[in-house]
Structure formats: C-alpha cells, structure tokens
Design a protein around this motif. Structure first.
Motif, PDB file in Angstrom:
ATOM      1  N   PHE A 416       0.418  -1.243   0.331  1.00 16.27           N
ATOM      2  CA  PHE A 416      -0.217   0.302   0.382  1.00 16.27           C
ATOM      3  C   PHE A 416       0.517   1.450   0.004  1.00 16.27           C
ATOM      4  O   PHE A 416       0.565   2.313  -0.393  1.00 16.27           O
ATOM      5  CB  PHE A 416      -0.571  -0.204   0.967  1.00 16.27           C
ATOM      6  CG  PHE A 416      -1.946   1.567   1.519  1.00 16.27           C
ATOM      7  CD1 PHE A 416      -2.764   2.149   0.806  1.00 16.27           C
ATOM      8  CD2 PHE A 416      -1.627   2.343   2.447  1.00 16.27           C
ATOM      9  CE1 PHE A 416      -3.123   2.779   0.680  1.00 16.27           C
ATOM     10  CE2 PHE A 416      -1.730   3.139   2.392  1.00 16.27           C
ATOM     11  CZ  PHE A 416      -3.198   4.035   1.845  1.00 16.27           C
ATOM     12  N   GLY A 417       1.956   1.201   0.745  1.00 17.70           N
ATOM     13  CA  GLY A 417       2.854   2.437   1.026  1.00 17.70           C
ATOM     14  C   GLY A 417       3.674   2.968  -0.498  1.00 17.70           C
ATOM     15  O   GLY A 417       3.832   3.983  -1.239  1.00 17.70           O
ATOM     16  N   TYR A 418       3.528   1.685  -1.850  1.00 14.96           N
ATOM     17  CA  TYR A 418       4.172   1.896  -3.246  1.00 14.96           C
ATOM     18  C   TYR A 418       3.382   2.435  -3.464  1.00 14.96           C
ATOM     19  O   TYR A 418       3.620   3.853  -4.106  1.00 14.96           O
ATOM     20  CB  TYR A 418       4.272   0.509  -3.825  1.00 14.96           C
ATOM     21  CG  TYR A 418       5.651  -0.032  -2.458  1.00 14.96           C
ATOM     22  CD1 TYR A 418       7.042  -0.108  -2.250  1.00 14.96           C
ATOM     23  CD2 TYR A 418       5.875  -2.187  -2.880  1.00 14.96           C
ATOM     24  CE1 TYR A 418       8.179  -0.484  -1.701  1.00 14.96           C
ATOM     25  CE2 TYR A 418       6.859  -2.359  -2.509  1.00 14.96           C
ATOM     26  CZ  TYR A 418       7.668  -1.689  -1.685  1.00 14.96           C
ATOM     27  OH  TYR A 418       8.916  -2.641  -1.418  1.00 14.96           O
ATOM     28  N   ASP A 419       2.058   2.304  -3.637  1.00 12.37           N
ATOM     29  CA  ASP A 419       0.973   2.991  -4.540  1.00 12.37           C
ATOM     30  C   ASP A 419       0.392   3.854  -3.901  1.00 12.37           C
ATOM     31  O   ASP A 419      -0.177   5.004  -4.347  1.00 12.37           O
ATOM     32  CB  ASP A 419      -0.340   1.881  -4.072  1.00 12.37           C
ATOM     33  CG  ASP A 419      -0.280   0.314  -4.502  1.00 12.37           C
ATOM     34  OD1 ASP A 419       0.580   0.297  -5.615  1.00 12.37           O
ATOM     35  OD2 ASP A 419      -0.909  -1.006  -4.246  1.00 12.37           O
ATOM     36  N   TYR A 420       0.062   4.134  -2.175  1.00  8.96           N
ATOM     37  CA  TYR A 420       0.280   5.509  -2.023  1.00  8.96           C
ATOM     38  C   TYR A 420       2.034   6.742  -2.576  1.00  8.96           C
ATOM     39  O   TYR A 420       1.344   7.778  -2.935  1.00  8.96           O
ATOM     40  CB  TYR A 420      -0.047   5.976  -0.667  1.00  8.96           C
ATOM     41  CG  TYR A 420      -0.391   7.275   0.253  1.00  8.96           C
ATOM     42  CD1 TYR A 420      -1.251   7.555  -0.368  1.00  8.96           C
ATOM     43  CD2 TYR A 420       0.324   7.929   0.873  1.00  8.96           C
ATOM     44  CE1 TYR A 420      -2.151   8.812  -0.348  1.00  8.96           C
ATOM     45  CE2 TYR A 420       0.217   9.085   1.441  1.00  8.96           C
ATOM     46  CZ  TYR A 420      -1.189   9.062   1.037  1.00  8.96           C
ATOM     47  OH  TYR A 420      -1.091  10.988   0.912  1.00  8.96           O
ATOM     48  N   GLU A 421       2.771   6.240  -2.634  1.00 13.85           N
ATOM     49  CA  GLU A 421       3.337   7.355  -2.869  1.00 13.85           C
ATOM     50  C   GLU A 421       3.558   6.957  -4.473  1.00 13.85           C
ATOM     51  O   GLU A 421       4.447   8.917  -4.205  1.00 13.85           O
ATOM     52  CB  GLU A 421       5.149   7.154  -2.119  1.00 13.85           C
ATOM     53  CG  GLU A 421       5.625   5.604  -2.475  1.00 13.85           C
ATOM     54  CD  GLU A 421       7.016   4.855  -1.992  1.00 13.85           C
ATOM     55  OE1 GLU A 421       7.598   6.041  -1.319  1.00 13.85           O
ATOM     56  OE2 GLU A 421       7.749   4.230  -2.781  1.00 13.85           O
ATOM     57  N   SER A 422       3.287   6.477  -4.623  1.00 21.38           N
ATOM     58  CA  SER A 422       3.731   6.829  -6.402  1.00 21.38           C
ATOM     59  C   SER A 422       2.154   7.481  -7.277  1.00 21.38           C
ATOM     60  O   SER A 422       2.296   8.228  -8.216  1.00 21.38           O
ATOM     61  CB  SER A 422       4.156   4.826  -6.490  1.00 21.38           C
ATOM     62  OG  SER A 422       2.574   4.496  -6.636  1.00 21.38           O
ATOM     63  N   GLY A 423       1.147   7.860  -6.208  1.00 25.07           N
ATOM     64  CA  GLY A 423       0.484   8.565  -6.458  1.00 25.07           C
ATOM     65  C   GLY A 423      -0.934   6.769  -7.504  1.00 25.07           C
ATOM     66  O   GLY A 423      -1.967   7.432  -7.482  1.00 25.07           O
ATOM     67  N   LYS A 424      -0.348   6.040  -7.000  1.00 28.90           N
ATOM     68  CA  LYS A 424      -1.006   5.238  -7.939  1.00 28.90           C
ATOM     69  C   LYS A 424      -2.973   5.065  -6.648  1.00 28.90           C
ATOM     70  O   LYS A 424      -4.182   4.875  -6.796  1.00 28.90           O
ATOM     71  CB  LYS A 424      -1.370   3.477  -7.759  1.00 28.90           C
ATOM     72  CG  LYS A 424      -1.807   2.551  -8.098  1.00 28.90           C
ATOM     73  CD  LYS A 424      -1.126   1.408  -8.465  1.00 28.90           C
ATOM     74  CE  LYS A 424      -1.918  -0.376  -8.990  1.00 28.90           C
ATOM     75  NZ  LYS A 424      -1.256  -1.115  -9.147  1.00 28.90           N
ATOM     76  N   VAL A 425      -2.963   5.313  -5.762  1.00 26.62           N
ATOM     77  CA  VAL A 425      -3.952   5.240  -4.480  1.00 26.62           C
ATOM     78  C   VAL A 425      -4.184   7.024  -4.006  1.00 26.62           C
ATOM     79  O   VAL A 425      -2.546   8.040  -3.759  1.00 26.62           O
ATOM     80  CB  VAL A 425      -3.552   4.655  -3.569  1.00 26.62           C
ATOM     81  CG1 VAL A 425      -4.804   5.600  -2.358  1.00 26.62           C
ATOM     82  CG2 VAL A 425      -3.961   3.165  -3.884  1.00 26.62           C
ATOM     83  N   THR A 426      -5.018   7.650  -4.863  1.00 24.58           N
ATOM     84  CA  THR A 426      -4.704   9.190  -3.442  1.00 24.58           C
ATOM     85  C   THR A 426      -5.606   9.448  -2.563  1.00 24.58           C
ATOM     86  O   THR A 426      -5.665  10.751  -1.678  1.00 24.58           O
ATOM     87  CB  THR A 426      -5.252   9.949  -5.031  1.00 24.58           C
ATOM     88  OG1 THR A 426      -6.735   9.364  -5.337  1.00 24.58           O
ATOM     89  CG2 THR A 426      -4.809  10.260  -6.375  1.00 24.58           C
ATOM     90  N   ASP A 427      -6.631   8.123  -2.480  1.00 23.30           N
ATOM     91  CA  ASP A 427      -7.023   8.635  -1.248  1.00 23.30           C
ATOM     92  C   ASP A 427      -7.087   7.600   0.662  1.00 23.30           C
ATOM     93  O   ASP A 427      -7.083   6.151   0.564  1.00 23.30           O
ATOM     94  CB  ASP A 427      -8.941   8.548  -1.570  1.00 23.30           C
ATOM     95  CG  ASP A 427     -10.307   8.019  -0.502  1.00 23.30           C
ATOM     96  OD1 ASP A 427      -9.332   8.753   1.066  1.00 23.30           O
ATOM     97  OD2 ASP A 427     -10.858   8.645  -0.049  1.00 23.30           O
ATOM     98  N   LEU A 428      -5.996   8.398   0.741  1.00 29.57           N
ATOM     99  CA  LEU A 428      -5.320   7.706   1.594  1.00 29.57           C
ATOM    100  C   LEU A 428      -6.787   6.908   2.822  1.00 29.57           C
ATOM    101  O   LEU A 428      -6.302   5.701   2.997  1.00 29.57           O
ATOM    102  CB  LEU A 428      -5.083   7.983   2.784  1.00 29.57           C
ATOM    103  CG  LEU A 428      -3.123   8.384   3.896  1.00 29.57           C
ATOM    104  CD1 LEU A 428      -2.944   7.376   3.631  1.00 29.57           C
ATOM    105  CD2 LEU A 428      -2.442   9.582   4.766  1.00 29.57           C
ATOM    106  N   LYS A 429      -7.245   7.633   3.358  1.00 28.30           N
ATOM    107  CA  LYS A 429      -8.702   7.338   4.227  1.00 28.30           C
ATOM    108  C   LYS A 429      -8.964   6.211   3.938  1.00 28.30           C
ATOM    109  O   LYS A 429      -9.192   4.821   4.532  1.00 28.30           O
ATOM    110  CB  LYS A 429      -9.303   8.470   4.698  1.00 28.30           C
ATOM    111  CG  LYS A 429      -8.730   9.393   6.001  1.00 28.30           C
ATOM    112  CD  LYS A 429      -9.726  10.370   6.723  1.00 28.30           C
ATOM    113  CE  LYS A 429      -9.943  11.749   7.000  1.00 28.30           C
ATOM    114  NZ  LYS A 429      -9.289  10.511   8.253  1.00 28.30           N
TER     115      LYS A 429
END
Length: 447
Positions: A416-429
């Motif tokens: 999930f960290g990879y997806d969030y830092e790369s912008g693949k996931v934008t809604d953190l919550k």
C-alpha cells in the motif's frame, strides 16, 4: 569498531514473503513432547542456525564451546547456514538428525512458530529457572518473541535502526546537529539536497519505500503505532499514527522532487550491500539503517565523517526522541525434540548468560539482547555504536507484532505504501480501510 556485516535484518527481509506461508501446514508436535530427559547425563543435541560467513560461523563455535565448557556432559552438534525453509522441514519431520534447538533471523515467523506448535512454550522453563523475561530482555525484544500468550522463542542478539548522516555535508549546509523531530528532518533533507540537471548531485534523504531500509515498519516505529486492536483486527485505519506516518512520508517524497524523479535517481545508485551504497559514496546525505551499516560504511572508506543518531520523531512526540525500530535473531526448542531439558540449558546459556551474550555480540557485531549485556563493560564497540545500544534499551522503542500468518500483513502495508507514495492511490483514508480489510481477511484465512 564493527567490521563484519551482520545477517539478522537483511536475511529476514529476503525470506519474509517466502517463509510466511511455510508453517501453515506444520503440525509439528506438542509443547510437552519428550521433556523428560535428564540434562545432567551424557547427551548430544543438534543446534541449527542460519549464520554462514566465516567470522560468524567462528563466533557461533566459540559461543557453543563456552557452553560445553560449563556443561561438559552436553555435546552440541552445530549445523550452520540453515534457512527457515530447511528448518521448517526438519521441524515437521523430526528424528535424530533434526534440530533440538533452532535459531532464525525471521522474527516475522514467531506467530507461526508458536501457533503451529513447531516450538515449545518456553514460559515453564523460564519459571523453573527463576528467570523473569520482563526484566531480562529489552521491551521490544520481549514482545517479538511471543505470540498470543505463548513464549515459544527468545531473543538471541538484535538489530536497532537509527539515522546515519554525513557530517561533512551537514557542515557545508550549515546544519549544527542531527534532526530530532520530523520537521527538523524535513528541513535538513531539503537543505542537503543539491540538484544537478534533471537529477541530483546530492540527495538529502531517499524517502521512497523502495529505498533500501526505509520500509513502512522501520519508518512507522517512530510514530509508535498499534498494528492490531484488542479484537485482533488490523488498526491500520483506526490508529492515527499510520495516517500521520503515510502523510509525512508522502510530503517528503513530493518536496524532494516527486516519486518519479526520486525513482529515476535511485535506479542509478549502488546496491544496499556493496561498497557503492549511495550513503558510502556521498550521493545520499542521510540514511535510515541498522547498526551493521557503520562497519560497512567505514570499510568503504568514505571521504567524509560518519555521524550516527536516533531517527527523528514526530513533533508531538519530541519527548520520546531516542527510540527506534528493533528486530533480531530468535532461538527456540523444537517440539519434536526428546532432549528438551538439555536443549533448554543451551538456550538459557546463549540468551541469558551475560558474558555469553556480550561475547557473541562482540564477535557478530550485533546489539546484545539482554538489559544486563547492554550495560556490560566488556562490550567492545565504536563510540558511535552506543547509539544503537541506547535505542535497544529504550522502553519507547517498538517492533512489529507477531501474527499467525507471519509477516504477510507487513508485506500488505508495504505494498500500500508503494501505491500511495507513487500516486496510484490518492484517497489515503479509503486506502487504509481497504488495506486493513485485506489484512483481516488474510489472518482469518490463516486460522
């Protein structure tokens, strides 16, 4: 000064995913199997460990020799370079050649070792010996060697994570001391970053989760998260420490040039274990790493002075500066062993005899795993190494809790960290809720 490269954390990282599923089908015996042997009689036990480098193998032999001198009737057959795969197979099969005592680098497998019955509960042995684990071992080490009330493993040396920094680069940037809080860390990382064309001449810090030891669990130890609630469910979406950790890391990624630019730069850098590691070469000015990095960095003969300090903490936890992430080697007794009392004598010696722990720590260049050993005047180390001893002894230091399916939940969080830092996931919550649900599903399926 530490000169060898310890194996604890690096091997654990390599085998994490593969070993997480190995013990699922391992019903290896009962915790009371064969614990009727007389340890005062002539006997031979098998000790399997994972160390393989010549200096490490020599250190293990010296440790065992010390034990045999104190217990001349107990002979130890030492088998080295044993991966968790091989250990698990032997624990399932049993037999005269199987291990009576094992040592593993993979603390993430403690939950599976305990829940599967592969290793015996050491609680009764400690009680009979009059040894209190709570006052013998550092808090974090005490925690990662047990699962669901079962203490099936015991600490055998450890690793502590801190911050390495380039003192020469700090002076050039006008930075007087290593950062203690996250805001100071953020500011220093920016000051230490020197752009060059479309890349960097010097990067203050590589914040990406692919950046060598900058994994989610190593970062988040500074935020003191609670991974699981009292109900056993993932607390990823409910403990604000995770949201704060992901948010601040992503902010640092963006401020230092963005994920894509950082990854392009990272692709040009040396590997983690070679002499061209970017901290050694001065291409990265600060590095999150374990105690072994000091010896490796000095062996690379850098053109700057190396500084060592605890990792910074969130600004609202400034009073806890000095803590860090702790992991280490574990030891246990096979449930299939018919020589468990003799095996306990070896385990007790290796893990609670202060001089034995100190001697082994000196030889392997890892952090000692008892509170008494951490304070021993017989410890030999570079003065900078004391930072890691203090981190290990700090009651605010944390670790990753054991889980029934090993380190699977950590792999899920890291992904999930990879997806969030790369912008693949934008809604953190929303992402945290989805990831927590996945962790709960995986654990339920493992039961």
């Amino acid at each position: 000064m530490p000169t060898a490269i310890p194996r604890v954390a690096r091997k654990a990282a390599f085998v994490l995913t593969a070993s997480a599923v190995l013990l699922t089908a391992a019903c290896t015996g009962q915790s009371d199997a064969g614990a009727t042997d007389d340890p005062s009689k002539e006997t031979t036990i098998n000790f399997w460990h994972a160390w393989s480098a010549p200096n490490e193998v020599k250190a293990v032999k010296s440790l065992v020799a010390g034990f045999e001198k104190k217990h001349p009737n107990i002979h130890v057959n030492v088998v080295g370079n044993m991966t968790d795969d091989k250990i698990n197979q032997a624990l399932r099969g049993g037999g005269d050649r199987a291990p009576d005592v094992i040592s593993s680098f993979t603390t993430n497998n403690v939950g599976k070792f305990c829940s599967s019955g592969a290793l015996v509960d050491l609680g009764p042995f400690f009680k009979k010996a009059g040894i209190d684990p709570e006052t013998t071992f550092p808090k974090a080490m005490n925690e990662y060697t047990r699962f669901d009330g079962d203490r099936c493993t015991v600490p055998l040396l450890g690793d502590a994570y801190g911050l390495y920094y380039n003192k020469t680069a700090f002076e050039k940037a006008g930075i007087a001391h290593p950062p203690k809080t996250w805001s100071e860390f953020e500011a220093d990382a920016r000051k230490l970053t020197i752009p060059q064309g479309g890349t960097y001449k010097q990067l203050g810090f590589m914040p990406d989760y692919h950046g060598w030891e900058s994994t989610t669990e190593h970062y988040f130890a500074q935020f003191s998260p609670t991974y699981f609630g009292k109900d056993g469910k993932s607390a990823l979406a409910t403990d604000p420490a995770f949201e704060k950790g992901f948010t601040l890391q992503k902010k640092l990624v963006d401020e230092l040039g963005g994920f894509q630019k950082l990854e392009r730069f990272r692709a040009t850098l040396g590997d983690e274990w070679g002499p061209k590691h970017p901290f050694h070469t001065g291409q990265v000015a600060m590095q999150l790493d374990g105690e072994w990095r000091l010896g490796m960095a000095e062996e690379a003969k850098p053109k700057f002075e190396i500084g060592v300090a605890p990792l910074p903490v969130p600004d609202d936890q400034a009073d806890q500066y000095g803590k860090g992430y702790i992991t280490g080697t574990i030891a246990g007794i096979a449930a299939t062993s018919h020589k468990q009392n003799a095996a306990w004598e070896l385990v007790k010696y290796m893990t609670t005899d202060t001089d034995a722990v100190v001697g082994f720590a000196n030889d392997i260049h890892n952090v000692p795993s008892t509170l008494a050993a951490l304070k021993s005047p017989k410890l030999k180390y570079d003065p900078r190494f004391k930072t890691f001893l203090d981190i290990a002894a700090n009651p605010d230091s944390t670790t990753s809790p054991a889980s029934i399916n090993g380190g699977v939940y950590l792999v899920t969080i890291q992904q999930f960290g990879y997806d969030y830092e790369s912008g693949k996931v934008t809604d953190l919550k929303a992402g945290l809720r989805k990831t927590a649900a996945q962790i709960d599903t995986d654990i339920a399926q493992a039961k």
